[in-house]
Motif scaffolding. Structure first.
Motif, PDB file in Angstrom:
ATOM      1  N   LYS A 146       0.894  -1.358   0.130  1.00  0.00           N
ATOM      2  CA  LYS A 146       0.186  -0.021   0.032  1.00  0.00           C
ATOM      3  C   LYS A 146       1.225   1.402  -0.022  1.00  0.00           C
ATOM      4  O   LYS A 146       1.620   1.317   1.017  1.00  0.00           O
ATOM      5  CB  LYS A 146      -0.572  -0.040   0.952  1.00  0.00           C
ATOM      6  N   GLN A 147       0.700   2.287  -1.131  1.00  0.00           N
ATOM      7  CA  GLN A 147       1.855   3.193  -1.169  1.00  0.00           C
ATOM      8  C   GLN A 147       1.213   4.451  -1.764  1.00  0.00           C
ATOM      9  O   GLN A 147       0.077   3.749  -2.420  1.00  0.00           O
ATOM     10  CB  GLN A 147       2.836   3.223  -1.939  1.00  0.00           C
ATOM     11  N   TRP A 148       1.690   5.430  -1.593  1.00  0.00           N
ATOM     12  CA  TRP A 148       1.016   7.064  -1.645  1.00  0.00           C
ATOM     13  C   TRP A 148       1.268   7.335  -3.310  1.00  0.00           C
ATOM     14  O   TRP A 148       2.487   6.995  -3.704  1.00  0.00           O
ATOM     15  CB  TRP A 148       1.145   7.841  -0.879  1.00  0.00           C
ATOM     16  N   ASP A 162       2.465   6.918 -13.252  1.00  0.00           N
ATOM     17  CA  ASP A 162       1.448   6.975 -11.947  1.00  0.00           C
ATOM     18  C   ASP A 162       3.366   7.022 -10.664  1.00  0.00           C
ATOM     19  O   ASP A 162       3.760   6.097 -10.801  1.00  0.00           O
ATOM     20  CB  ASP A 162       0.574   7.113 -10.857  1.00  0.00           C
ATOM     21  N   TRP A 163       3.169   8.002 -10.183  1.00  0.00           N
ATOM     22  CA  TRP A 163       4.570   8.608  -9.784  1.00  0.00           C
ATOM     23  C   TRP A 163       4.504   7.607  -7.988  1.00  0.00           C
ATOM     24  O   TRP A 163       2.955   8.069  -7.322  1.00  0.00           O
ATOM     25  CB  TRP A 163       4.897  10.117  -9.199  1.00  0.00           C
ATOM     26  N   CYS A 164       5.300   6.972  -7.998  1.00  0.00           N
ATOM     27  CA  CYS A 164       5.370   6.171  -6.101  1.00  0.00           C
ATOM     28  C   CYS A 164       5.704   7.028  -5.394  1.00  0.00           C
ATOM     29  O   CYS A 164       6.783   7.442  -5.320  1.00  0.00           O
ATOM     30  CB  CYS A 164       6.039   5.354  -6.202  1.00  0.00           C
ATOM     31  N   ILE A 165       4.648   8.402  -4.339  1.00  0.00           N
ATOM     32  CA  ILE A 165       5.268   9.405  -3.684  1.00  0.00           C
ATOM     33  C   ILE A 165       5.436   8.780  -2.412  1.00  0.00           C
ATOM     34  O   ILE A 165       6.084  10.357  -1.813  1.00  0.00           O
ATOM     35  CB  ILE A 165       5.099  10.834  -3.709  1.00  0.00           C
ATOM     36  N   SER A 166       5.142   7.305  -1.788  1.00  0.00           N
ATOM     37  CA  SER A 166       5.849   7.388  -0.153  1.00  0.00           C
ATOM     38  C   SER A 166       6.865   6.672   0.068  1.00  0.00           C
ATOM     39  O   SER A 166       7.061   5.403  -1.165  1.00  0.00           O
ATOM     40  CB  SER A 166       4.608   6.814  -0.168  1.00  0.00           C
ATOM     41  N   ARG A 167       7.710   6.562   0.953  1.00  0.00           N
ATOM     42  CA  ARG A 167       8.820   5.709   1.286  1.00  0.00           C
ATOM     43  C   ARG A 167       8.651   5.863   2.969  1.00  0.00           C
ATOM     44  O   ARG A 167       8.173   5.860   3.680  1.00  0.00           O
ATOM     45  CB  ARG A 167      10.076   7.117   1.083  1.00  0.00           C
ATOM     46  N   GLN A 168       9.290   4.610   3.201  1.00  0.00           N
ATOM     47  CA  GLN A 168       8.781   3.546   3.858  1.00  0.00           C
ATOM     48  C   GLN A 168      10.265   4.439   5.116  1.00  0.00           C
ATOM     49  O   GLN A 168      11.004   3.383   5.531  1.00  0.00           O
ATOM     50  CB  GLN A 168       9.030   2.705   4.617  1.00  0.00           C
ATOM     51  N   LEU A 169      10.915   5.618   5.508  1.00  0.00           N
ATOM     52  CA  LEU A 169      11.743   6.527   5.796  1.00  0.00           C
ATOM     53  C   LEU A 169      10.953   6.869   7.589  1.00  0.00           C
ATOM     54  O   LEU A 169      10.288   7.596   7.627  1.00  0.00           O
ATOM     55  CB  LEU A 169      12.766   6.816   4.878  1.00  0.00           C
ATOM     56  N   TRP A 170      12.493   7.689   8.017  1.00  0.00           N
ATOM     57  CA  TRP A 170      11.431   7.554   9.296  1.00  0.00           C
ATOM     58  C   TRP A 170      11.759   9.528   8.881  1.00  0.00           C
ATOM     59  O   TRP A 170      11.534  10.931   9.761  1.00  0.00           O
ATOM     60  CB  TRP A 170      12.011   7.797  10.219  1.00  0.00           C
ATOM     61  N   TRP A 171      13.412  10.083   8.153  1.00  0.00           N
ATOM     62  CA  TRP A 171      14.183  11.388   8.069  1.00  0.00           C
ATOM     63  C   TRP A 171      13.413  12.069   5.933  1.00  0.00           C
ATOM     64  O   TRP A 171      13.319  11.148   5.715  1.00  0.00           O
ATOM     65  CB  TRP A 171      15.263  11.165   7.698  1.00  0.00           C
ATOM     66  N   GLY A 172      12.863  13.090   6.973  1.00  0.00           N
ATOM     67  CA  GLY A 172      11.620  13.291   5.480  1.00  0.00           C
ATOM     68  C   GLY A 172      10.882  14.042   5.539  1.00  0.00           C
ATOM     69  O   GLY A 172       9.999  14.355   6.766  1.00  0.00           O
ATOM     70  N   HIS A 173       9.752  14.642   4.132  1.00  0.00           N
ATOM     71  CA  HIS A 173       8.418  15.476   5.470  1.00  0.00           C
ATOM     72  C   HIS A 173       7.255  14.161   5.329  1.00  0.00           C
ATOM     73  O   HIS A 173       7.350  13.500   4.399  1.00  0.00           O
ATOM     74  CB  HIS A 173       8.273  15.870   3.473  1.00  0.00           C
ATOM     75  N   GLN A 174       6.916  14.301   6.309  1.00  0.00           N
ATOM     76  CA  GLN A 174       5.692  13.337   6.835  1.00  0.00           C
ATOM     77  C   GLN A 174       4.803  13.472   5.837  1.00  0.00           C
ATOM     78  O   GLN A 174       4.096  14.850   6.022  1.00  0.00           O
ATOM     79  CB  GLN A 174       5.328  13.167   8.598  1.00  0.00           C
ATOM     80  N   ILE A 175       3.800  12.324   5.549  1.00  0.00           N
ATOM     81  CA  ILE A 175       2.719  12.717   4.826  1.00  0.00           C
ATOM     82  C   ILE A 175       1.364  13.119   4.975  1.00  0.00           C
ATOM     83  O   ILE A 175       1.310  12.768   5.986  1.00  0.00           O
ATOM     84  CB  ILE A 175       2.631  11.638   3.809  1.00  0.00           C
ATOM     85  N   PRO A 176       1.376  14.404   5.749  1.00  0.00           N
ATOM     86  CA  PRO A 176       0.123  14.523   5.845  1.00  0.00           C
ATOM     87  C   PRO A 176      -1.074  14.600   5.683  1.00  0.00           C
ATOM     88  O   PRO A 176      -1.829  15.527   5.440  1.00  0.00           O
ATOM     89  CB  PRO A 176      -0.127  16.568   5.372  1.00  0.00           C
ATOM     90  N   VAL A 177      -1.868  13.436   5.781  1.00  0.00           N
ATOM     91  CA  VAL A 177      -2.618  12.740   5.749  1.00  0.00           C
ATOM     92  C   VAL A 177      -2.896  12.261   7.418  1.00  0.00           C
ATOM     93  O   VAL A 177      -2.069  11.220   8.323  1.00  0.00           O
ATOM     94  CB  VAL A 177      -2.402  11.844   4.671  1.00  0.00           C
ATOM     95  N   PHE A 178      -4.155  12.170   7.165  1.00  0.00           N
ATOM     96  CA  PHE A 178      -4.664  12.398   9.324  1.00  0.00           C
ATOM     97  C   PHE A 178      -5.579  11.187   9.048  1.00  0.00           C
ATOM     98  O   PHE A 178      -6.599  10.629   8.304  1.00  0.00           O
ATOM     99  CB  PHE A 178      -5.265  13.166  10.129  1.00  0.00           C
ATOM    100  N   TYR A 179      -5.802   9.917   9.895  1.00  0.00           N
ATOM    101  CA  TYR A 179      -7.023   8.958   9.954  1.00  0.00           C
ATOM    102  C   TYR A 179      -7.439   9.326  11.755  1.00  0.00           C
ATOM    103  O   TYR A 179      -7.175   8.772  12.058  1.00  0.00           O
ATOM    104  CB  TYR A 179      -6.409   7.875  10.086  1.00  0.00           C
ATOM    105  N   CYS A 180      -8.944   9.210  11.408  1.00  0.00           N
ATOM    106  CA  CYS A 180      -9.679   9.308  13.039  1.00  0.00           C
ATOM    107  C   CYS A 180      -9.827   7.927  13.184  1.00  0.00           C
ATOM    108  O   CYS A 180     -10.488   6.818  12.603  1.00  0.00           O
ATOM    109  CB  CYS A 180     -10.813  10.306  12.542  1.00  0.00           C
ATOM    110  N   ASN A 181      -9.324   7.296  14.327  1.00  0.00           N
ATOM    111  CA  ASN A 181      -9.448   5.619  14.676  1.00  0.00           C
ATOM    112  C   ASN A 181     -10.670   5.605  15.339  1.00  0.00           C
ATOM    113  O   ASN A 181     -11.153   4.709  15.131  1.00  0.00           O
ATOM    114  CB  ASN A 181      -8.641   5.192  16.496  1.00  0.00           C
TER     115      ASN A 181
END
Length: 885
Positions: free
Chosen positions: A359-361, A401-420
């Motif tokens: 699952k990627q962005w 289509d460009w896979c823009i997500s990376r499973q790293l800690w250093w970088g611009h965190q994806i600004p998507v939020f989830y409500c639990n």
């Protein structure tokens, strides 16, 4: 006049002038006579970086151009910065932490590890920015931005949220390039394909309910555990009867359908294809069309999971060996054929890339790509050289289509939020603490970070303050955007140029730059790629310390035009250091008489032929340099000024001036000193963009009291008043003949002091008249005791050496001048020696074992020597032939 040092003290002078420029604000953009702006954005080097040959070429070409435009009266801005380089920086810090603490990043809380990266960045990052200063980079450092600065983050979040809300950013289970070392997805552009020795494994799949089997050939037998179909071509008569039936996978005995799809090549392999949608890009597409199950058999570290039993826990290499053994035991391995094929490797980790469904962005780039293509097709953005637009088109005309997500800690965190609590998902430019729908505080942010190239794609407008209106005003966005030119290497046309075009057009409605100059890639003197394994790199800092920044810059500029590679030979740097010293020593020689010069040139009608000639040559050089720099031909500009300094000003005009300067006619001394100084001032100004330090130092000695530093003086341009065509043509003939005579003398070892006979054969009346008028001067300068000027139709002397110039033929009779027989004997002896050397190299190059086993650098050196010796042999044969006529 101030005293000038006998030797050019580069280190001291470079440090002095850089600090002077910096403290005096000379790098800041100021309006000038051009009444226009000129802006270059620096390709932001990685924060982990240290200056290498490619950076030095980048800095040299960009700085030469910005200095040129600054002197042309443009409001010139060279905008610097640094890239956070997600994967590279995190890897460096992870390695450091392991070496110091024997811990991985997973032993820390995410926030604590990110703090360590920021600490590392503050302490060690940005070394390259200081190193660029040693090269003379005249950036406005106050504009400098880091891609993780708050301003950059604001731009990133704004772009992401807008694209997300437009439906162009989406999340999907899709097959991606997975780097098992970095534990992250990487883009296609970050995959290096390398040839490796592999094999085709021919495997039998049983057809259920029959005694028949289907033979499948694969390079990855271990992936059969993830197969969900066997596929054949619908029109392949050999297999049509099996379509719709069921095959049984060897080893695990799982049943899978036999399907038909046009993708299968009936002439490739066996005509039967095993389909593993979870671990092959093409198979994934087949799986999507036929709604096949996706089975993932690998963990994130590329070991087999529970779906990969009986290989669970093994890595891919061990798993392949094991599955082959099991297939042999089962009697279902037909044969193994050796096969060299391309395998993807991570360009950072060098690990074999595993296709995995994850699952990627993604960013839908289809419409943005079309617009970016149209912009270049309509020449709203131009490539120099033009051919590079094909590389650009090849990606943008068939974009994925460009896979823009990376499973790293250093970088611009994806600004998507989830409500639990209510399963709401939204994107926001702000740091959220409550759900946008139900106001619950039980929310989480997507843990992934954005691909480094996402923030880099916004570089041309985010650095100029976008999207904040006040910041844009402060940074003069309207003045400098679109920027004027991008200078970069061809290896990041995909990564960066195309993406900046897409984002610039999408968010500003304008191309981010008007032009893109693609410079060459720096290679070693044999034309090999610079690499750590070959140990063939040239450390720019050490090179600057040894030879001077100006010498290094001139070497790089002289090799930078529309070529694909620059072969950087240390001997060339030595040669251009000598050139810098030549300029210095030329000034030292004429320095004592310059105090007699006047502020203005005399009336042009009062100038003598030599003075008109040097002004005309200066004029021609100025035109060539202006024209060349405008279209990024740094090589042509460099050669023009090099030839003027060496061949015109130093070798001829200074030499021709000596009798006047040493004479007693004071008026002639004053006039000649004035012309010498006028030309010198223009010459150092022309040189300044390429060699800023030595020229600024020389300018300090020759400038008028009211004149400011050279860095902001007007750049010399072509002036019609100095178009002395007649004097220029005549003098160039004169120097060409004397140079020809000197070269001919040297070829047969006649001493420079020895006087000789020369015969000129001319078929042009004007040239004949000119040389007869200047016969005395020619004889004196060329050490000629007997000069004959004849028509080209007359007979030529025997036993002579000769050469043809653009206007005439020069003959030097040798009878009685040298021992011809002894000379020919010596030449033949030299030829025999060279032939033996050539045969040695030739034998190696025709030896298959040598080519197969020798190291790349050894073969390259032998090829280089082979060519060098071959050229010497041909020249020697031509020389011998002269005496056999």
């Amino acid at each position: 006049m101030s005293e000038i040092s006998k030797t050019y003290s580069a280190k001291e002078i470079e440090s002095k002038w850089y600090q002077t420029w910096l403290e005096g604000g000379y790098f800041k953009p100021k309006k000038g006579k051009a009444n226009d702006a000129f802006c270059i954005i620096m390709p932001p080097p990685n924060v982990t970086g240290k200056l290498h040959e490619g950076h030095a070429l980048d800095a040299t070409t960009q700085d030469a151009l910005i200095r040129f435009k600054r002197m042309k009266g443009f409001e010139a801005l060279w905008l610097p910065g640094m890239d956070h380089a997600g994967i590279a920086t995190q890897s460096v810090v992870e390695k450091m932490v392991w070496e110091q603490e024997k811990k991985t990043r997973h032993d820390f809380e995410k926030e604590d590890f990110i703090k360590k990266i920021w600490q590392w960045k503050e302490e060690y990052g940005g070394i390259i920015a200081n190193q660029q200063r040693l090269l003379g980079a005249s950036c406005d450092w106050d504009y400098s931005m880091f891609t993780m600065d708050p301003e950059a983050n604001e731009a990133v979040r704004k772009v992401f949220v807008d694209l997300y809300n437009e439906g162009l950013i989406y999340q999907s289970d899709y097959i991606i390039n997975w780097d098992p070392v970095l534990h992250s997805a990487i883009s296609d552009a970050e995959v290096e394909h390398k040839e490796v020795q592999g094999a085709f494994y021919h495997i039998l799949y049983k057809v259920k309910g029959t005694d028949e089997t289907l033979e499948v050939a694969t390079t990855r037998p271990e992936t059969l555990l993830g197969d969900t179909a066997v596929c054949v071509h619908p029109e392949d008569e050999r297999f049509q009867k099996y379509i719709g039936k069921t095959a049984i996978i060897p080893i695990c005995n799982r049943e899978i359908p036999i399907i038909a799809d046009d993708y299968v090549d009936t002439e490739k392999g066996t005509g039967c294809l095993k389909v593993t949608p979870g671990h092959d890009f093409n198979d994934f597409e087949i799986g999507q069309r036929h709604k096949l199950q996706i089975i993932t058999i690998l963990n994130k570290d590329a070991t087999f999971n529970e779906n990969g039993a009986p290989l669970q826990g093994m890595d891919v290499k061990a798993g392949r060996k094991k599955i082959v053994e099991l297939l042999e035991e089962a009697g279902q391995l037909v044969k193994v054929e050796k096969h060299v094929h391309q395998v993807g490797h991570g360009d950072r980790s060098k690990a074999v890339i595993e296709p995995l469904v994850s699952k990627q962005w993604f960013l839908n780039v289809q419409e943005m790509s079309k617009r970016s293509v149209e912009s270049v097709e309509k020449e709203q953005m131009k490539f120099f050289p033009k051919g590079w637009e094909n590389t650009y088109f090849s990606w943008l005309r068939e974009p994925k289509d460009w896979c823009i997500s990376r499973q790293l800690w250093w970088g611009h965190q994806i600004p998507v939020f989830y409500c639990n609590d209510c399963d709401n998902q939204w994107a926001s430019t702000e740091e959220e603490s409550n759900c946008s729908k139900c106001n619950s505080s039980s929310i989480t942010q997507d843990p992934d970070v954005l691909d480094t190239w996402f923030s880099s794609a916004l570089w041309p407008f985010s650095t100029l303050g976008w999207p904040d209106e006040q910041r844009m005003k402060d940074k003069k966005f309207e003045t400098f955007y679109p920027t004027t030119v991008l200078i970069t290497g061809y290896d990041i046309i995909f990564f960066w140029v195309a993406r900046m075009m897409m984002m610039g057009l999408k968010f500003t409605g304008k191309e981010p730059f008007h032009s893109t100059y693609i410079h060459a890639i720096v290679r070693d003197k044999f034309g090999r790629k610079i690499s750590k394994s070959l140990g063939n790199g040239i450390d720019p800092i050490k090179t600057i310390e040894e030879y001077s920044a100006d010498a290094f810059r001139f070497t790089l500029a002289s090799g930078s035009g529309y070529n694909r590679g620059i072969n950087l030979d240390p001997d060339r740097i030595v040669g251009y250091r000598n050139f810098i010293n030549k300029v210095w020593n030329a000034f030292r020689f004429i320095h004592p008489v310059l105090e007699k010069s006047e502020a203005q040139l005399p009336e042009l009608s009062k100038l003598d032929a030599h003075e008109k000639w040097i002004l005309a040559e200066l004029n021609t050089t100025a035109k060539t340099m202006n024209d060349s720099l405008e279209v990024f031909r740094f090589d042509e500009a460099s050669m023009a000024i090099y030839q003027f300094v060496y061949d015109k000003y130093c070798s001829w005009f200074i030499e021709l001036s000596k009798p006047i300067l040493n004479g007693n006619d004071e008026s002639k001394i004053i006039q000649r000193a004035t012309v010498l100084k006028f030309v010198l001032k223009k010459m150092v100004a022309l040189l300044h963009p390429i060699t800023p330090f030595v020229t600024e130092e020389l300018w300090s000695f020759i400038k008028d009291d009211k004149e400011d530093l050279l860095i902001i003086q007007d750049y010399p341009e072509y002036e019609e008043q100095f178009n002395f065509t007649k004097e220029q043509n005549e003098m160039n003939q004169f120097t060409e003949v004397i140079t020809g005579i000197r070269n001919l003398r040297s070829s047969v070892n006649i001493k420079p002091s020895e006087e000789i006979e020369v015969q000129l054969f001319i078929d042009n009346e004007a040239s004949t008249s000119y040389f007869k008028t200047n016969e005395e001067s020619l004889q004196k300068m060329a050490k000629v005791n007997k000069l004959t000027i004849e028509n080209k139709s007359n007979a030529r002397p025997e036993k002579s050496i000769f050469m043809s110039t653009s206007h005439l033929d020069i003959f030097i009779p040798l009878s009685g001048v040298i021992d011809i027989e002894a000379h020919v004997a010596k030449l033949n002896k030299d030829l025999t020696k060279l032939q033996k050397e050539f045969d040695k190299y030739d034998k190696k190059l025709h030896n298959p074992k040598f080519i197969e086993n020798a190291k790349e650098e050894v073969i390259a050196e032998v090829k280089f020597n082979h060519g060098e010796v071959s050229s010497k042999i041909n020249a020697l044969k031509e020389n011998i032939e002269l005496f056999n006529k």
